[in-house]
Design a protein around this motif. Structure first.
Motif, PDB file in Angstrom:
ATOM      1  N   SER A 175       7.686   7.315   4.102  1.00 12.23           N
ATOM      2  CA  SER A 175       8.582   6.264   4.580  1.00 12.23           C
ATOM      3  C   SER A 175       8.874   5.266   3.464  1.00 12.23           C
ATOM      4  CB  SER A 175       7.951   5.513   5.775  1.00 12.23           C
ATOM      5  OG  SER A 175       7.867   6.361   6.879  1.00 12.23           O
ATOM      6  N   LEU A 176       7.842   4.947   2.695  1.00 16.88           N
ATOM      7  CA  LEU A 176       8.008   3.892   1.684  1.00 16.88           C
ATOM      8  C   LEU A 176       8.924   4.339   0.539  1.00 16.88           C
ATOM      9  CD1 LEU A 176       7.258   1.072   0.822  1.00 16.88           C
ATOM     10  CD2 LEU A 176       5.151   1.954  -0.179  1.00 16.88           C
ATOM     11  N   HIS A 190      -0.455  14.137   8.695  1.00 15.26           N
ATOM     12  CA  HIS A 190      -0.007  14.528  10.038  1.00 15.26           C
ATOM     13  C   HIS A 190      -0.427  15.967  10.348  1.00 15.26           C
ATOM     14  CE1 HIS A 190       2.540  10.976  10.435  1.00 15.26           C
ATOM     15  NE2 HIS A 190       3.263  11.303   9.393  1.00 15.26           N
ATOM     16  N   ALA A 243       8.742  14.623  12.304  1.00 15.65           N
ATOM     17  CA  ALA A 243       9.426  15.127  11.104  1.00 15.65           C
ATOM     18  C   ALA A 243       9.319  16.653  10.942  1.00 15.65           C
ATOM     19  CB  ALA A 243       8.895  14.401   9.878  1.00 15.65           C
ATOM     20  N   VAL A 293       0.857  -1.189   0.000  1.00 17.69           N
ATOM     21  CA  VAL A 293       0.000   0.000   0.000  1.00 17.69           C
ATOM     22  C   VAL A 293       0.890   1.235   0.000  1.00 17.69           C
ATOM     23  CG1 VAL A 293      -1.636   1.320   1.415  1.00 17.69           C
ATOM     24  CG2 VAL A 293      -1.877  -1.171   1.210  1.00 17.69           C
ATOM     25  N   ASN A 323       5.964  16.739  16.891  1.00 20.53           N
ATOM     26  CA  ASN A 323       7.354  16.247  16.876  1.00 20.53           C
ATOM     27  C   ASN A 323       7.642  15.314  15.704  1.00 20.53           C
ATOM     28  OD1 ASN A 323       8.682  17.027  19.651  1.00 20.53           O
ATOM     29  ND2 ASN A 323       6.541  16.545  20.060  1.00 20.53           N
ATOM     30  N   ALA A 365       1.054   1.971  10.493  1.00 21.31           N
ATOM     31  CA  ALA A 365       1.224   0.746   9.690  1.00 21.31           C
ATOM     32  C   ALA A 365       2.711   0.454   9.458  1.00 21.31           C
ATOM     33  CB  ALA A 365       0.505   0.897   8.349  1.00 21.31           C
ATOM     34  N   GLY A 411       3.715   8.047   1.296  1.00 23.86           N
ATOM     35  CA  GLY A 411       4.988   7.748   0.627  1.00 23.86           C
ATOM     36  C   GLY A 411       6.224   8.268   1.360  1.00 23.86           C
ATOM     37  N   VAL A 431      -1.947   7.271   9.983  1.00 18.20           N
ATOM     38  CA  VAL A 431      -2.186   5.822   9.886  1.00 18.20           C
ATOM     39  C   VAL A 431      -1.005   5.127   9.201  1.00 18.20           C
ATOM     40  CG1 VAL A 431      -3.643   4.083   8.751  1.00 18.20           C
ATOM     41  CG2 VAL A 431      -4.690   5.942  10.056  1.00 18.20           C
ATOM     42  N   SER A 455      10.816   4.251  16.230  1.00 20.00           N
ATOM     43  CA  SER A 455      11.179   5.658  16.413  1.00 20.00           C
ATOM     44  C   SER A 455      10.023   6.593  16.056  1.00 20.00           C
ATOM     45  CB  SER A 455      12.376   6.018  15.530  1.00 20.00           C
ATOM     46  OG  SER A 455      13.432   5.157  15.809  1.00 20.00           O
ATOM     47  N   GLY A 456       8.884   6.043  15.707  1.00 20.59           N
ATOM     48  CA  GLY A 456       7.739   6.888  15.353  1.00 20.59           C
ATOM     49  C   GLY A 456       6.961   7.293  16.592  1.00 20.59           C
ATOM     50  N   PRO A 477      11.424   6.603   0.366  1.00 17.43           N
ATOM     51  CA  PRO A 477      12.862   6.545   0.673  1.00 17.43           C
ATOM     52  C   PRO A 477      13.397   5.107   0.702  1.00 17.43           C
ATOM     53  CG  PRO A 477      11.763   8.102   2.135  1.00 17.43           C
ATOM     54  CD  PRO A 477      10.683   7.411   1.348  1.00 17.43           C
ATOM     55  N   GLY A 526       2.756  12.954   4.710  1.00 19.91           N
ATOM     56  CA  GLY A 526       2.722  11.699   5.471  1.00 19.91           C
ATOM     57  C   GLY A 526       1.439  11.581   6.277  1.00 19.91           C
ATOM     58  N   THR A 527       0.981  10.339   6.461  1.00 19.83           N
ATOM     59  CA  THR A 527      -0.277  10.112   7.174  1.00 19.83           C
ATOM     60  C   THR A 527      -0.018   9.500   8.553  1.00 19.83           C
ATOM     61  OG1 THR A 527      -0.541   7.863   6.315  1.00 19.83           O
ATOM     62  CG2 THR A 527      -1.459   9.655   4.961  1.00 19.83           C
ATOM     63  N   SER A 553       2.034   6.001   9.378  1.00 24.62           N
ATOM     64  CA  SER A 553       3.073   5.958  10.390  1.00 24.62           C
ATOM     65  C   SER A 553       2.863   4.757  11.318  1.00 24.62           C
ATOM     66  CB  SER A 553       2.967   7.283  11.141  1.00 24.62           C
ATOM     67  OG  SER A 553       3.872   7.415  12.089  1.00 24.62           O
TER      68      SER A 553
HETATM   69  C1  LIG Z   1      13.259  13.028   6.563  1.00 23.51           C
HETATM   70  C2  LIG Z   1      12.130  12.285   7.256  1.00 23.51           C
HETATM   71  C3  LIG Z   1      11.967  12.453   8.621  1.00 23.51           C
HETATM   72  C4  LIG Z   1      10.943  11.774   9.264  1.00 23.51           C
HETATM   73  N1  LIG Z   1      10.823  11.942  10.632  1.00 23.51           N
HETATM   74  C5  LIG Z   1       9.852  11.268  11.281  1.00 23.51           C
HETATM   75  C6  LIG Z   1       9.706  11.406  12.696  1.00 23.51           C
HETATM   76  O1  LIG Z   1      10.429  12.155  13.367  1.00 23.51           O
HETATM   77  N2  LIG Z   1       8.728  10.673  13.297  1.00 23.51           N
HETATM   78  C7  LIG Z   1       7.890   9.831  12.595  1.00 23.51           C
HETATM   79  O2  LIG Z   1       7.022   9.198  13.196  1.00 23.51           O
HETATM   80  N3  LIG Z   1       7.997   9.716  11.246  1.00 23.51           N
HETATM   81  C8  LIG Z   1       8.941  10.413  10.590  1.00 23.51           C
HETATM   82  N4  LIG Z   1       9.037  10.273   9.225  1.00 23.51           N
HETATM   83  C9  LIG Z   1       8.102   9.354   8.524  1.00 23.51           C
HETATM   84  C10 LIG Z   1       6.763  10.025   8.245  1.00 23.51           C
HETATM   85  O3  LIG Z   1       6.085  10.289   9.457  1.00 23.51           O
HETATM   86  C11 LIG Z   1       5.844   9.131   7.386  1.00 23.51           C
HETATM   87  O4  LIG Z   1       4.811   9.955   6.947  1.00 23.51           O
HETATM   88  C12 LIG Z   1       5.191   7.965   8.077  1.00 23.51           C
HETATM   89  O5  LIG Z   1       6.111   7.155   8.765  1.00 23.51           O
HETATM   90  C13 LIG Z   1       4.512   7.003   7.069  1.00 23.51           C
HETATM   91  O6  LIG Z   1       3.338   7.565   6.600  1.00 23.51           O
HETATM   92  P1  LIG Z   1       3.071   7.602   5.044  1.00 23.51           P
HETATM   93  O7  LIG Z   1       1.639   7.980   4.873  1.00 23.51           O
HETATM   94  O8  LIG Z   1       4.077   8.482   4.412  1.00 23.51           O
HETATM   95  O9  LIG Z   1       3.232   6.051   4.639  1.00 23.51           O
HETATM   96  P2  LIG Z   1       3.935   5.380   3.375  1.00 23.51           P
HETATM   97  O10 LIG Z   1       5.350   5.837   3.268  1.00 23.51           O
HETATM   98  O11 LIG Z   1       3.084   5.526   2.192  1.00 23.51           O
HETATM   99  O12 LIG Z   1       3.891   3.842   3.858  1.00 23.51           O
HETATM  100  C14 LIG Z   1       4.699   3.389   4.916  1.00 23.51           C
HETATM  101  C15 LIG Z   1       4.424   1.893   5.152  1.00 23.51           C
HETATM  102  O13 LIG Z   1       3.128   1.704   5.721  1.00 23.51           O
HETATM  103  C16 LIG Z   1       2.282   0.956   4.820  1.00 23.51           C
HETATM  104  N5  LIG Z   1       0.988   1.630   4.832  1.00 23.51           N
HETATM  105  C17 LIG Z   1       0.763   2.972   4.780  1.00 23.51           C
HETATM  106  N6  LIG Z   1      -0.542   3.235   4.885  1.00 23.51           N
HETATM  107  C18 LIG Z   1      -1.156   2.034   4.993  1.00 23.51           C
HETATM  108  C19 LIG Z   1      -2.524   1.654   5.142  1.00 23.51           C
HETATM  109  N7  LIG Z   1      -3.507   2.562   5.221  1.00 23.51           N
HETATM  110  N8  LIG Z   1      -2.804   0.337   5.230  1.00 23.51           N
HETATM  111  C20 LIG Z   1      -1.827  -0.602   5.176  1.00 23.51           C
HETATM  112  N9  LIG Z   1      -0.520  -0.287   5.059  1.00 23.51           N
HETATM  113  C21 LIG Z   1      -0.196   1.004   4.969  1.00 23.51           C
HETATM  114  C22 LIG Z   1       2.980   1.000   3.462  1.00 23.51           C
HETATM  115  O14 LIG Z   1       2.674  -0.151   2.692  1.00 23.51           O
HETATM  116  C23 LIG Z   1       4.441   1.060   3.868  1.00 23.51           C
HETATM  117  O15 LIG Z   1       4.892  -0.233   4.186  1.00 23.51           O
HETATM  118  C24 LIG Z   1      10.040  10.943   8.543  1.00 23.51           C
HETATM  119  C25 LIG Z   1      10.185  10.809   7.155  1.00 23.51           C
HETATM  120  C26 LIG Z   1      11.230  11.461   6.514  1.00 23.51           C
HETATM  121  C27 LIG Z   1      11.361  11.295   5.034  1.00 23.51           C
END
Ligand SMILES: Cc1cc2nc3c(=O)[nH]c(=O)nc-3n(C[C@H](O)[C@H](O)[C@H](O)COP(=O)(O)OP(=O)(O)OC[C@H]3O[C@@H](n4cnc5c(N)ncnc54)[C@H](O)[C@@H]3O)c2cc1C
Length: 291
Positions: free
Chosen positions: A36-37, A78, A102, A30, A100, A117, A34, A113, A122-123, A39, A110-111, A115
């Motif tokens: 976390s995924l 977020h 990012a 999913v 706190n 999943a 994006g 949920v 460290s989240g 990068p 980033g979402t 975060s």
């Molecule tokens: C430079 C940098 C610094 C950051 N610092 C922090 C920080 O200090 N603290 C922190 O908590 N995060 C941090 N993050 C991560 C950020 O919070 C992400 O937004 C979060 O971890 C993942 O959310 P996303 O929506 O981007 O998920 P994605 O990147 O799209 O997905 C992440 C993972 O979760 C799965 N996934 C996502 N949504 C779903 C869903 N609805 N159902 C099933 N699976 C799902 C995906 O398949 C994937 O495996 C940082 C990121 C970066 C690039």
């Protein structure tokens, strides 16, 4: 580096998303924000055959606030949660912890949920889900199910969800009556992942004495844990409680690892300091609410 080649699907409904996930099997992931995924893909630490982008799926972008708590849809960013005043009134830890996560640009996409999943120890939001005794709702081809936080997190970056599954929302319970919360962390630079973070909830009885104290930490264990610190301060008047006793107890309960950011000893020290600090602040808030 560039990601390995992958197929991309952007289904318009949840059923379509589940159908693609079912058809593609273990090679599908999913894609939400994006942050976390992508990068991981770019560094070739992950190479899914198919990305199933859920951003066009309707009905996943709302925050529902009731007296029981806050339910956050899978596409709530977020920053949207951070700015949601109604959610912060029912569960103040949400905004305090999200501040706190990012940097603003990452929080815009980033979402919350996603975060959860992603299950990164460290989240911030995995630890808040635990501290609020929260759960997620998961859509599968067989229907929807609720998974409590204790059953969700099984290891670093690993949840109990297998097979075709989309987490559609996360539920955070409301702050109990006569309670206060606080969240604080230490990071090398503002916006970086925490070297150590602490969230706490203090609950008072009707005589303004400490009745319950719970804490959860960030970057301290492999999965989120909630520690009961009540014994260190139970029955003390809120104004005279010795929070250092709770900090000392917390240090004995955690088992952090060393890594290139910090030693285990330094993290344990931070657990004590942050616990003491956040409890003083949460207790002041609880006292205000109990007045
Ligand atoms: C430079 C940098 C610094 C950051 N610092 C922090 C920080 O200090 N603290 C922190 O908590 N995060 C941090 N993050 C991560 C950020 O919070 C992400 O937004 C979060 O971890 C993942 O959310 P996303 O929506 O981007 O998920 P994605 O990147 O799209 O997905 C992440 C993972 O979760 C799965 N996934 C996502 N949504 C779903 C869903 N609805 N159902 C099933 N699976 C799902 C995906 O398949 C994937 O495996 C940082 C990121 C970066 C690039």
């Amino acid at each position: 580096m560039k990601p390995a080649p992958f197929r991309y699907a952007d289904p318009g409904t949840l059923d379509e998303a589940l159908a693609v996930l079912s058809a593609e099997g273990a090679g599908a992931k999913v894609l939400a924000g994006g942050q976390s995924l992508l990068p991981l893909l770019s560094m070739r630490l992950a190479a899914p055959a198919t990305l199933v982008d859920i951003n066009r799926v309707p009905g996943l972008d709302s925050v529902e606030v009731t007296g029981d708590g806050v339910t956050v849809g899978a596409l709530v960013r977020h920053n949207a949660l951070l700015r949601d005043g109604a959610a912060a009134r029912v569960q103040p830890l949400l905004a305090r912890a999200t501040a706190n996560v990012a940097h603003p640009a990452i929080r815009n996409r980033g979402t919350t949920v996603g975060s959860i999943a992603h299950a990164d120890p460290s989240g911030e939001m995995t630890s808040v889900l635990a501290l609020t005794d929260g759960s997620v709702t998961v859509a599968t081809p067989d229907g929807a199910e609720t998974v409590g936080w204790r059953d969700l997190f099984v290891g670093p970056l690993e949840t109990s969800l297998h097979g075709p599954a989309v987490v559609t929302s996360a539920h955070f319970s409301a702050l109990p009556p006569r309670s206060g919360t606080a969240f604080a962390e230490v990071a090398r630079r503002k916006g970086d992942y925490a070297v150590c973070g602490a969230g706490v909830v203090v609950t008072l009885d009707e005589d303004r004495r400490v009745a319950a104290v719970r804490a959860s930490y960030v970057s301290v264990g492999l999965t989120p844990e909630v520690h009961d610190l009540t014994d260190a301060v139970v029955g003390k008047p809120v104004d005279g409680a010795d929070w250092s006793a709770a900090g000392a107890l917390a240090r004995t309960l955690v088992d952090p690892d060393s890594d290139l950011h910090a030693s285990a000893d330094y993290r344990r020290l931070l657990v004590g300091v942050l616990t003491e600090r956040t409890l003083a602040s949460a207790a002041a808030e609880a006292a205000g609410r109990a007045a």
